[in-house]
Motif scaffolding. Structure first.
Motif, PDB file in Angstrom:
ATOM      1  N   GLY A  16      35.772  49.716  37.966  1.00  0.00           N
ATOM      2  CA  GLY A  16      37.137  49.115  37.870  1.00  0.00           C
ATOM      3  C   GLY A  16      37.276  48.021  38.965  1.00  0.00           C
ATOM      4  N   TRP A  17      36.325  47.312  39.547  1.00  0.00           N
ATOM      5  CA  TRP A  17      36.473  46.201  40.325  1.00  0.00           C
ATOM      6  C   TRP A  17      35.890  44.895  39.997  1.00  0.00           C
ATOM      7  CZ3 TRP A  17      32.005  44.790  42.538  1.00  0.00           C
ATOM      8  CH2 TRP A  17      31.018  45.867  42.774  1.00  0.00           C
ATOM      9  N   LEU A  18      35.466  44.902  38.618  1.00  0.00           N
ATOM     10  CA  LEU A  18      34.755  43.505  38.281  1.00  0.00           C
ATOM     11  C   LEU A  18      35.585  42.384  38.587  1.00  0.00           C
ATOM     12  CD1 LEU A  18      32.326  42.428  36.528  1.00  0.00           C
ATOM     13  CD2 LEU A  18      33.902  42.800  34.384  1.00  0.00           C
ATOM     14  N   HIS A  19      35.050  41.411  39.304  1.00  0.00           N
ATOM     15  CA  HIS A  19      35.741  40.074  39.508  1.00  0.00           C
ATOM     16  C   HIS A  19      35.920  39.182  38.339  1.00  0.00           C
ATOM     17  CE1 HIS A  19      37.413  37.534  42.694  1.00  0.00           C
ATOM     18  NE2 HIS A  19      36.590  36.490  42.277  1.00  0.00           N
ATOM     19  N   GLN A  20      36.988  38.792  38.135  1.00  0.00           N
ATOM     20  CA  GLN A  20      37.401  37.845  36.966  1.00  0.00           C
ATOM     21  C   GLN A  20      38.372  36.787  37.499  1.00  0.00           C
ATOM     22  OE1 GLN A  20      36.935  39.918  32.899  1.00  0.00           O
ATOM     23  NE2 GLN A  20      38.588  41.112  34.179  1.00  0.00           N
ATOM     24  N   PRO A  21      38.027  35.863  38.267  1.00  0.00           N
ATOM     25  CA  PRO A  21      38.979  34.952  38.889  1.00  0.00           C
ATOM     26  C   PRO A  21      39.586  33.836  37.988  1.00  0.00           C
ATOM     27  CG  PRO A  21      36.810  34.179  39.362  1.00  0.00           C
ATOM     28  CD  PRO A  21      36.633  35.406  38.500  1.00  0.00           C
ATOM     29  N   TRP A  22      39.331  33.753  36.667  1.00  0.00           N
ATOM     30  CA  TRP A  22      39.887  32.869  35.630  1.00  0.00           C
ATOM     31  C   TRP A  22      41.020  33.197  35.311  1.00  0.00           C
ATOM     32  CZ3 TRP A  22      34.906  34.896  35.389  1.00  0.00           C
ATOM     33  CH2 TRP A  22      34.797  36.156  34.744  1.00  0.00           C
ATOM     34  N   ASP A  23      41.859  32.245  34.880  1.00  0.00           N
ATOM     35  CA  ASP A  23      43.305  32.533  34.052  1.00  0.00           C
ATOM     36  C   ASP A  23      42.759  33.183  32.716  1.00  0.00           C
ATOM     37  OD1 ASP A  23      44.479  31.451  36.318  1.00  0.00           O
ATOM     38  OD2 ASP A  23      44.567  29.306  34.977  1.00  0.00           O
ATOM     39  N   GLY A  24      43.871  34.139  32.632  1.00  0.00           N
ATOM     40  CA  GLY A  24      43.970  34.770  31.066  1.00  0.00           C
ATOM     41  C   GLY A  24      42.759  35.817  31.034  1.00  0.00           C
ATOM     42  N   ALA A  25      42.117  36.159  32.248  1.00  0.00           N
ATOM     43  CA  ALA A  25      41.139  37.527  32.251  1.00  0.00           C
ATOM     44  C   ALA A  25      41.841  38.691  31.485  1.00  0.00           C
ATOM     45  CB  ALA A  25      40.498  37.801  33.469  1.00  0.00           C
ATOM     46  N   GLY A  26      41.064  39.278  30.785  1.00  0.00           N
ATOM     47  CA  GLY A  26      41.504  40.765  30.310  1.00  0.00           C
ATOM     48  C   GLY A  26      41.214  41.864  31.106  1.00  0.00           C
ATOM     49  N   PRO A  27      41.589  42.984  30.589  1.00  0.00           N
ATOM     50  CA  PRO A  27      41.268  44.462  31.335  1.00  0.00           C
ATOM     51  C   PRO A  27      39.779  44.263  31.860  1.00  0.00           C
ATOM     52  CG  PRO A  27      42.590  44.838  29.341  1.00  0.00           C
ATOM     53  CD  PRO A  27      42.299  43.299  29.315  1.00  0.00           C
ATOM     54  N   VAL A  28      39.793  44.653  33.070  1.00  0.00           N
ATOM     55  CA  VAL A  28      38.392  44.936  33.500  1.00  0.00           C
ATOM     56  C   VAL A  28      37.545  45.807  32.536  1.00  0.00           C
ATOM     57  CG1 VAL A  28      36.943  45.877  35.424  1.00  0.00           C
ATOM     58  CG2 VAL A  28      38.790  44.486  35.879  1.00  0.00           C
ATOM     59  N   ARG A  29      37.940  46.966  32.334  1.00  0.00           N
ATOM     60  CA  ARG A  29      37.232  47.908  31.327  1.00  0.00           C
ATOM     61  C   ARG A  29      36.869  47.368  29.937  1.00  0.00           C
ATOM     62  NH1 ARG A  29      36.048  51.733  35.019  1.00  0.00           N
ATOM     63  NH2 ARG A  29      37.507  52.576  36.402  1.00  0.00           N
ATOM     64  N   ALA A  30      37.750  46.317  29.467  1.00  0.00           N
ATOM     65  CA  ALA A  30      37.270  45.680  28.136  1.00  0.00           C
ATOM     66  C   ALA A  30      36.445  44.685  28.103  1.00  0.00           C
ATOM     67  CB  ALA A  30      38.813  45.290  27.592  1.00  0.00           C
ATOM     68  N   ALA A  31      35.903  44.225  29.222  1.00  0.00           N
ATOM     69  CA  ALA A  31      35.038  43.129  29.402  1.00  0.00           C
ATOM     70  C   ALA A  31      33.583  43.213  28.976  1.00  0.00           C
ATOM     71  CB  ALA A  31      34.918  42.553  31.134  1.00  0.00           C
ATOM     72  N   THR A  32      33.082  42.232  28.300  1.00  0.00           N
ATOM     73  CA  THR A  32      31.624  42.458  27.825  1.00  0.00           C
ATOM     74  C   THR A  32      30.989  41.436  28.768  1.00  0.00           C
ATOM     75  OG1 THR A  32      32.052  40.684  26.317  1.00  0.00           O
ATOM     76  CG2 THR A  32      32.699  42.685  25.578  1.00  0.00           C
ATOM     77  N   TYR A  33      29.500  41.993  28.809  1.00  0.00           N
ATOM     78  CA  TYR A  33      28.668  41.183  29.766  1.00  0.00           C
ATOM     79  C   TYR A  33      28.487  39.648  29.304  1.00  0.00           C
ATOM     80  CZ  TYR A  33      24.616  39.573  32.455  1.00  0.00           C
ATOM     81  OH  TYR A  33      23.841  38.814  33.189  1.00  0.00           O
TER      82      TYR A  33
END
Length: 124
Positions: A16-33
């Protein structure tokens, strides 16, 4: 390096701590590689477009930037003598844990408690 980046992604997303510093990043758990890598590289490009020449630490210090070891070592070698560093590969540490721990203890002038030398978690 790509394998380590992918490993970082999946461990960070799971915890639950995936770093996504860009605007509009979605929920961490929904991110795909693939999407995370694409956005991370776009973010890095935006830093260079703004004139940032050192991606670590000037652009960011997490995500894909945490693996820029050359920049990190340059930083620390300005402050400490190279002889004070010991580099151990994760593969060597995981395969030969006790031997590596004994070697590090000798290098540091410490006694090793061999009761529990296994890594608590291996980020592989």
């Amino acid at each position: 390096q790509a394998e380590r980046t992918e490993s970082y992604f999946y461990h960070a997303r799971e915890d639950g701590w995936l770093h996504q510093p860009w605007d509009g990043a979605g929920p961490v758990r929904a991110a795909t590689y693939p999407a995370w890598v694409d956005q991370s590289l776009k973010y890095a490009n935006s830093c260079t477009a703004r004139g940032i020449t050192r991606l670590w630490p000037d652009c960011d210090v997490w995500g894909i930037f945490v693996g820029l070891y050359a920049e990190q070592l340059r930083h620390w070698l300005k402050r400490f003598d190279a002889g004070q560093f010991v580099a151990v590969s994760m593969v060597h540490y995981l395969k030969n844990n006790l031997m590596v721990m004994r070697s590090l203890a000798r290098h540091l002038g410490m006694r090793l408690n061999t009761a529990n030398t296994q890594p608590a978690r291996a980020n592989t």
